[in-house]
Enzyme design. Sequence first.
Site, PDB file in Angstrom:
ATOM      1  N   VAL A 155       0.851  -1.203   0.000  1.00  0.00           N
ATOM      2  CA  VAL A 155       0.000   0.000   0.000  1.00  0.00           C
ATOM      3  C   VAL A 155       0.885   1.250   0.000  1.00  0.00           C
ATOM      4  CG1 VAL A 155      -1.787   1.279   1.238  1.00  0.00           C
ATOM      5  CG2 VAL A 155      -1.865  -1.216   1.200  1.00  0.00           C
ATOM      6  N   CYS A 156       1.906   1.231   0.842  1.00  0.00           N
ATOM      7  CA  CYS A 156       2.811   2.398   0.934  1.00  0.00           C
ATOM      8  C   CYS A 156       3.473   2.689  -0.410  1.00  0.00           C
ATOM      9  CB  CYS A 156       3.888   2.142   1.981  1.00  0.00           C
ATOM     10  SG  CYS A 156       3.238   1.986   3.646  1.00  0.00           S
ATOM     11  N   THR A 157       3.812   1.649  -1.146  1.00  0.00           N
ATOM     12  CA  THR A 157       4.462   1.850  -2.453  1.00  0.00           C
ATOM     13  C   THR A 157       3.509   2.574  -3.404  1.00  0.00           C
ATOM     14  OG1 THR A 157       5.827  -0.102  -2.116  1.00  0.00           O
ATOM     15  CG2 THR A 157       5.577   0.651  -4.393  1.00  0.00           C
TER      16      THR A 157
END
Length: 216
Positions: free
Chosen positions: A44-46
Amino acid sequence: MSLRINDIAPDFEADTTQGRIRFHEWIGDSWAIMFSHPKDFTPVCTTEFGAVARLSQQWATRGVKVIGLSVDPVEEHRKWAADIESFSGAKVDFPIIADPDLKIAKAYDMLPAEAYKAETPADTATVRAVYVIGPDKKIKLMMIYPMSVGRNFDEILRAVDALQLSEGVPVATPANWRPGEEVIAALSLSDDEARQKFGGFDAKLPYLRLVKLQGS
Ligand code: BEZ
């Protein structure tokens, strides 16, 4: 103590992928967005970092500096940036803060409830927090999302547009407002004052007066 809108954003010194910074000095006369994320090399962070990187031109147009943060070290951030760039096709041209001792996460109250009784570093991942900070270093907007929900950076851009539009102008923006649409005359203005200021208004209700701003 938790932060509130209009509090001065806590100042700090930290290592970032673009060198050591003192936060308020780094903000300078710009607007700033600091967004935290739980962990490097996570899916998700990517996607979130890719979304912020793709909006580079949009932040610049609005005079907004962006900065990411996580507990991982700068070297990990640098390696991860290469993955973000290959996934998103956009350069990560903003700094990413390393906060290994959680000093900043704690100052901004970014940790989830369970982190305060954490026994291992794995429990201390920050939630997905966003702080929009004005050139006066005051917090203008905060958003806290759980780890499982990726943020909508188009919404953050829209909120920045609304914040900048209403800086020093007695207006507010209605639900789902987009730049160029009508805005709401502030309740602090009498009808006469609103007419004088905006050249008229469309009163949907006595307290809901829509106005079209010049040039928007
Ligand atoms: C993520 O997908 O961003 C994520 C997954 C597990 C832990 C932290 C973040």
